[in-house]
Design a protein around this motif. Sequence first.
Motif, short mmCIF file in Angstrom:
data_model
loop_
_atom_site.label_atom_id
_atom_site.label_comp_id
_atom_site.label_asym_id
_atom_site.label_seq_id
_atom_site.Cartn_x
_atom_site.Cartn_y
_atom_site.Cartn_z
N UNK A 149 38.56 39.00 29.25
CA UNK A 149 37.52 37.82 29.27
C UNK A 149 37.73 36.98 30.93
N UNK A 150 39.06 36.96 31.00
CA UNK A 150 39.10 36.09 32.54
C UNK A 150 38.83 37.13 33.65
N UNK A 151 39.07 38.50 33.46
CA UNK A 151 38.50 39.57 34.55
C UNK A 151 36.91 39.42 34.46
N UNK A 152 36.27 39.48 33.28
CA UNK A 152 35.06 39.51 33.38
C UNK A 152 34.27 38.31 33.98
N UNK A 153 34.60 37.07 33.69
CA UNK A 153 33.91 36.02 34.04
C UNK A 153 34.16 35.73 35.62
N UNK A 154 35.10 36.26 36.05
CA UNK A 154 35.46 36.20 37.58
C UNK A 154 35.01 37.28 38.31
N UNK A 155 34.43 38.26 37.55
CA UNK A 155 34.09 39.46 38.10
C UNK A 155 35.18 40.14 39.08
N UNK A 156 36.31 40.25 38.82
CA UNK A 156 37.35 40.89 39.39
C UNK A 156 37.23 42.30 39.24
#
Length: 271
Positions: A155-162
């Motif tokens: 989730x953290x990776x997705x919302x920040x487009x990492x």
Amino acid sequence: MNITFSKAFLMSGEDFKLTSSITLHHPTIKEILSISQSSSPDLIYWSYIQILLADPYLNMVMLDDMGKNYLETSPYEVFHLQWDNCIANYEENKAEYDAYQIHPGDQITDALQFFMVETHHFKKGFYQDGSPCFYDEADPSCQINQEIFEYIYQWVKAVNKIDHSGRIHPADENARRVLIEDMREEIKKAKRRKKKKEEDFDLLGSLMAAGCFCGNGSISPFQIGDCKIYWLNEALSLNNRKDYANHLLDGIYHGTLRFKDINKKELDWLK
């Protein structure tokens, strides 16, 4: 475990109901800038991201010193190591921390709390089989095990487009050792260099400026605070892809590029 969040869901800006007691939060720019009263609250936000991604790749030297192969170590394991290091740090300096009424593990719990709707205060525990987990002191049934943490990580990776696609993938053990030693040398050089000034790291501010002044005008300084973080990242990414596709078409039209020589996928800027 293959966990993906569709672009449609991320664009909706909705929070994600993970369990009956955990809802993953999609923060707005205003919420990020309200983390603290400091002049650079976005730096705290990036530290939250680093904590929750618990990246084995970036911690390959530390893991190697512990006799662990970063290729065989999960983010969940690194997250536990971070937690254990904070507890050990507290025990070694208990009097000082107690005097200021702070705990080195607070940043970890703050990071978890920031990306959750409900209020929790997690502690580390173990299942009967010895596997570790985190549980809410007020509600022990609310737990973070490896599966739940994987959702938080993605989730953290997705919302920040990492995007980790540009990383080096060693072909064999010798290449892995070379990569670790190169990383070790980079760490030594970084310690010898002067500390990087905070103003040199202003990614969120740059994203905000680009979204407001280099896009199609749909985002303005007057409304940007209500934008979800994914919207801002996607706006810049989409605009860059569209500009690049337009430059390719312009080159083809003027004869400086041949259609057969370009990657046709680069023309589809919507993807």
